[in-house]
Motif scaffolding. Structure first.
Motif, PDB file in Angstrom:
ATOM      1  N   GLN A 147       7.751  -0.311  14.703  1.00  0.00           N
ATOM      2  CA  GLN A 147       7.775   0.800  13.747  1.00  0.00           C
ATOM      3  C   GLN A 147       8.240   0.329  12.366  1.00  0.00           C
ATOM      4  N   VAL A 148       9.242  -0.534  12.343  1.00  0.00           N
ATOM      5  CA  VAL A 148       9.755  -1.025  11.055  1.00  0.00           C
ATOM      6  C   VAL A 148       8.709  -1.883  10.362  1.00  0.00           C
ATOM      7  N   VAL A 149       8.032  -2.733  11.122  1.00  0.00           N
ATOM      8  CA  VAL A 149       6.988  -3.568  10.510  1.00  0.00           C
ATOM      9  C   VAL A 149       5.877  -2.697   9.946  1.00  0.00           C
ATOM     10  N   LEU A 150       5.494  -1.661  10.665  1.00  0.00           N
ATOM     11  CA  LEU A 150       4.432  -0.791  10.157  1.00  0.00           C
ATOM     12  C   LEU A 150       4.903   0.065   8.984  1.00  0.00           C
ATOM     13  N   ALA A 151       6.177   0.360   8.903  1.00  0.00           N
ATOM     14  CA  ALA A 151       6.689   1.139   7.781  1.00  0.00           C
ATOM     15  C   ALA A 151       6.806   0.294   6.520  1.00  0.00           C
ATOM     16  N   VAL A 152       7.106  -0.978   6.691  1.00  0.00           N
ATOM     17  CA  VAL A 152       7.340  -1.857   5.546  1.00  0.00           C
ATOM     18  C   VAL A 152       6.045  -2.480   5.039  1.00  0.00           C
ATOM     19  N   ARG A 153       5.131  -2.718   5.931  1.00  0.00           N
ATOM     20  CA  ARG A 153       3.916  -3.446   5.576  1.00  0.00           C
ATOM     21  C   ARG A 153       3.196  -2.769   4.419  1.00  0.00           C
ATOM     22  N   THR A 154       2.759  -3.578   3.457  1.00  0.00           N
ATOM     23  CA  THR A 154       2.012  -3.034   2.330  1.00  0.00           C
ATOM     24  C   THR A 154       0.568  -2.829   2.741  1.00  0.00           C
ATOM     25  N   ARG A 155      -0.106  -2.026   1.974  1.00  0.00           N
ATOM     26  CA  ARG A 155      -1.507  -1.776   2.287  1.00  0.00           C
ATOM     27  C   ARG A 155      -2.315  -3.037   1.983  1.00  0.00           C
ATOM     28  N   PRO A 156      -3.213  -3.402   2.883  1.00  0.00           N
ATOM     29  CA  PRO A 156      -3.978  -4.637   2.657  1.00  0.00           C
ATOM     30  C   PRO A 156      -4.972  -4.470   1.503  1.00  0.00           C
ATOM     31  N   ALA A 191      -6.131   8.044   9.595  1.00  0.00           N
ATOM     32  CA  ALA A 191      -4.759   7.768   9.197  1.00  0.00           C
ATOM     33  C   ALA A 191      -4.518   6.263   9.236  1.00  0.00           C
ATOM     34  N   SER A 192      -3.931   5.737   8.204  1.00  0.00           N
ATOM     35  CA  SER A 192      -3.665   4.302   8.165  1.00  0.00           C
ATOM     36  C   SER A 192      -2.411   3.989   8.966  1.00  0.00           C
ATOM     37  N   LEU A 193      -2.236   2.721   9.272  1.00  0.00           N
ATOM     38  CA  LEU A 193      -1.061   2.304  10.025  1.00  0.00           C
ATOM     39  C   LEU A 193       0.191   2.343   9.160  1.00  0.00           C
ATOM     40  N   HIS A 194       0.033   2.140   7.858  1.00  0.00           N
ATOM     41  CA  HIS A 194       1.175   2.135   6.949  1.00  0.00           C
ATOM     42  C   HIS A 194       1.611   3.570   6.676  1.00  0.00           C
ATOM     43  N   GLN A 195       2.688   3.965   7.318  1.00  0.00           N
ATOM     44  CA  GLN A 195       3.215   5.309   7.107  1.00  0.00           C
ATOM     45  C   GLN A 195       4.729   5.208   6.968  1.00  0.00           C
TER      46      GLN A 195
END
Length: 117
Positions: A100-109, A23-27
């Motif tokens: 949580q907000v940073v991980l939700a917003v972050r785009t996939r690298p 599972a990726s961090l971006h969820q």
């Protein structure tokens, strides 16, 4: 008896392996977790204020007529301790909301481009 022949692993081989596909961090569902934590922060802040107000009691003792009463303040440690604990938990949850907000917003690298050396 026979011995098993093993080859020593090197650090270079370990670093070249790809990370496991999990599972990726971006969820995007992390927004729901962050919203729930914000509600918990508001409730904990309200609880901290309520406990603090119950922990500080002002008492007035009348002296002589024509003089102002003697006012003393009594502190109840259990209520003040509960207030500090609730506020500490609210701060920890606030830090997790930011995470949580940073991980939700972050785009996939994007895949890293190997530099020509």
């Amino acid at each position: 008896m026979t011995e098993a022949v093993t080859e020593p692993e090197t650090a270079v081989e370990e670093s070249e392996t790809a990370p496991p596909a999990g599972a990726s961090l971006h969820q995007p569902k992390r927004w729901l977790v962050a919203a729930g934590e914000v509600v918990a922060i508001v409730l904990l802040a309200w609880l901290a204020v309520w406990c603090w107000n119950r922990g500080v009691v002002k008492l007035a003792y009348p002296l002589l007529e024509g003089h102002e009463p003697f006012i003393s303040t009594r502190y109840h440690g259990n209520w003040i301790g509960t207030s500090v604990g609730a506020l500490t938990l609210a701060v920890i949850l606030a830090l997790d909301v930011v995470r949580q907000v940073v991980l939700a917003v972050r785009t996939r690298p994007q895949k890293a481009v190997e530099p020509d050396v």
